[in-house]
Motif scaffolding. Structure first.
Motif, short mmCIF file in Angstrom:
data_model
loop_
_atom_site.label_atom_id
_atom_site.label_comp_id
_atom_site.label_asym_id
_atom_site.label_seq_id
_atom_site.Cartn_x
_atom_site.Cartn_y
_atom_site.Cartn_z
N GLU A 81 0.82 -1.20 0.00
CA GLU A 81 0.00 0.00 0.00
C GLU A 81 0.87 1.25 0.00
O GLU A 81 1.98 1.25 0.52
CB GLU A 81 -0.92 0.04 1.23
CG GLU A 81 -1.85 -1.13 1.40
CD GLU A 81 -1.28 -2.23 2.28
OE1 GLU A 81 -2.08 -3.01 2.84
OE2 GLU A 81 -0.05 -2.29 2.42
N SER A 82 0.31 2.31 -0.55
CA SER A 82 0.96 3.62 -0.51
C SER A 82 -0.12 4.68 -0.58
O SER A 82 -1.28 4.39 -0.91
CB SER A 82 1.96 3.77 -1.66
OG SER A 82 1.28 3.67 -2.90
N GLY A 83 0.28 5.91 -0.27
CA GLY A 83 -0.65 7.03 -0.40
C GLY A 83 -1.26 7.51 0.91
O GLY A 83 -1.99 8.51 0.92
N GLY A 84 -0.95 6.84 2.00
CA GLY A 84 -1.46 7.30 3.28
C GLY A 84 -0.76 8.56 3.71
O GLY A 84 0.20 9.01 3.09
N GLY A 85 -1.28 9.17 4.78
CA GLY A 85 -0.66 10.39 5.28
C GLY A 85 -1.57 11.12 6.22
O GLY A 85 -2.53 10.56 6.75
N PHE A 86 -1.25 12.38 6.40
CA PHE A 86 -1.96 13.26 7.32
C PHE A 86 -2.76 14.26 6.51
O PHE A 86 -2.22 14.91 5.61
CB PHE A 86 -0.94 13.97 8.22
CG PHE A 86 -1.55 14.81 9.29
CD1 PHE A 86 -1.88 16.13 9.06
CD2 PHE A 86 -1.79 14.28 10.54
CE1 PHE A 86 -2.43 16.91 10.05
CE2 PHE A 86 -2.35 15.04 11.54
CZ PHE A 86 -2.67 16.37 11.30
N VAL A 87 -4.03 14.41 6.83
CA VAL A 87 -4.88 15.33 6.09
C VAL A 87 -5.91 15.95 7.03
O VAL A 87 -6.28 15.33 8.03
CB VAL A 87 -5.59 14.58 4.93
CG1 VAL A 87 -6.54 13.52 5.44
CG2 VAL A 87 -6.29 15.55 3.99
N GLN A 88 -6.34 17.15 6.73
CA GLN A 88 -7.36 17.80 7.53
C GLN A 88 -8.75 17.28 7.15
O GLN A 88 -8.96 16.81 6.01
CB GLN A 88 -7.31 19.31 7.34
CG GLN A 88 -6.08 19.95 7.96
CD GLN A 88 -6.13 21.47 7.91
OE1 GLN A 88 -6.80 22.04 7.05
NE2 GLN A 88 -5.44 22.12 8.83
N ALA A 89 -9.66 17.37 8.07
CA ALA A 89 -11.03 16.95 7.80
C ALA A 89 -11.57 17.66 6.56
O ALA A 89 -11.33 18.86 6.38
CB ALA A 89 -11.91 17.25 9.00
N GLY A 90 -12.26 16.91 5.74
CA GLY A 90 -12.78 17.45 4.49
C GLY A 90 -11.85 17.23 3.31
O GLY A 90 -12.26 17.44 2.16
N GLY A 91 -10.63 16.82 3.59
CA GLY A 91 -9.66 16.60 2.54
C GLY A 91 -9.79 15.25 1.88
O GLY A 91 -10.72 14.47 2.17
N SER A 92 -8.86 14.98 0.97
CA SER A 92 -8.88 13.75 0.19
C SER A 92 -7.52 13.07 0.18
O SER A 92 -6.48 13.74 0.32
CB SER A 92 -9.28 14.05 -1.26
OG SER A 92 -10.57 14.61 -1.33
N LEU A 93 -7.56 11.76 0.03
CA LEU A 93 -6.37 10.96 -0.18
C LEU A 93 -6.70 9.85 -1.15
O LEU A 93 -7.84 9.40 -1.22
CB LEU A 93 -5.87 10.34 1.13
CG LEU A 93 -5.14 11.23 2.14
CD1 LEU A 93 -4.86 10.45 3.41
CD2 LEU A 93 -3.84 11.76 1.57
N ARG A 94 -5.69 9.41 -1.87
CA ARG A 94 -5.86 8.27 -2.75
C ARG A 94 -4.85 7.20 -2.38
O ARG A 94 -3.63 7.44 -2.47
CB ARG A 94 -5.66 8.66 -4.21
CG ARG A 94 -6.04 7.55 -5.20
CD ARG A 94 -5.53 7.86 -6.58
NE ARG A 94 -6.12 7.02 -7.60
CZ ARG A 94 -5.55 6.75 -8.78
NH1 ARG A 94 -4.37 7.28 -9.06
NH2 ARG A 94 -6.16 5.98 -9.67
N LEU A 95 -5.35 6.07 -1.95
CA LEU A 95 -4.49 4.95 -1.61
C LEU A 95 -4.31 4.04 -2.82
O LEU A 95 -5.23 3.87 -3.62
CB LEU A 95 -5.08 4.14 -0.46
CG LEU A 95 -5.41 4.89 0.82
CD1 LEU A 95 -5.92 3.91 1.88
CD2 LEU A 95 -4.23 5.68 1.32
N SER A 96 -3.13 3.48 -2.94
CA SER A 96 -2.83 2.51 -3.99
C SER A 96 -2.33 1.23 -3.35
O SER A 96 -1.70 1.26 -2.29
CB SER A 96 -1.77 3.06 -4.94
OG SER A 96 -2.20 4.22 -5.59
#
Length: 121
Positions: free
Chosen positions: A6-21
């Motif tokens: 897996e990759s693409g994790g991280g820290f984000v503020q509420a309302g934001g987006s992330l894409r995991l692979s």
């Protein structure tokens, strides 16, 4: 050696987006169902989303419906999880899994090592 990474994790503020692979190696999973699971501290691992081998059938946990989208690219042996409108309660380690028993009777036979997603309020 079969691996799901897996990759693409991280820290984000509420309302934001992330894409995991999730990239598979050592074996092709183009004929197998794939899925994403997550585990928050002190909680059991839960199923987030699953996708059939063809990508035409998907399922989602009620908590992520309308916000998360699972997809796959069999040519790249990769599955994705697009996460939008993230909430603090989405904070967890996210795991990729492959099922050799199909989408209907999804049972994880292979697991990735996980990627941390942290959503701040």
């Amino acid at each position: 050696q079969v691996q799901l990474k897996e990759s693409g994790g991280g820290f984000v503020q509420a309302g934001g987006s992330l894409r995991l692979s999730c990239a598979a190696s050592g074996r092709t999973f183009s004929s197998d169902a794939m899925g994403w699971f997550r585990q928050a501290p002190g909680k059991e691992r839960e199923r987030v989303a699953t996708i059939s081998w063809s990508g035409t059938t998907t399922s989602y946990a009620d908590s992520v419906k309308g916000r998360f989208t699972i997809s796959r690219d069999n040519a790249k042996n990769t599955v994705y999880l697009q996460m939008n409108s993230l909430k603090p309660e989405d904070t967890a380690v996210y795991y990729c899994a492959a099922s050799l028993t199909g989408w209907v009777s999804f049972q994880a036979d292979y697991w990735g090592q996980g990627t941390q997603v942290t959503v701040s309020s």
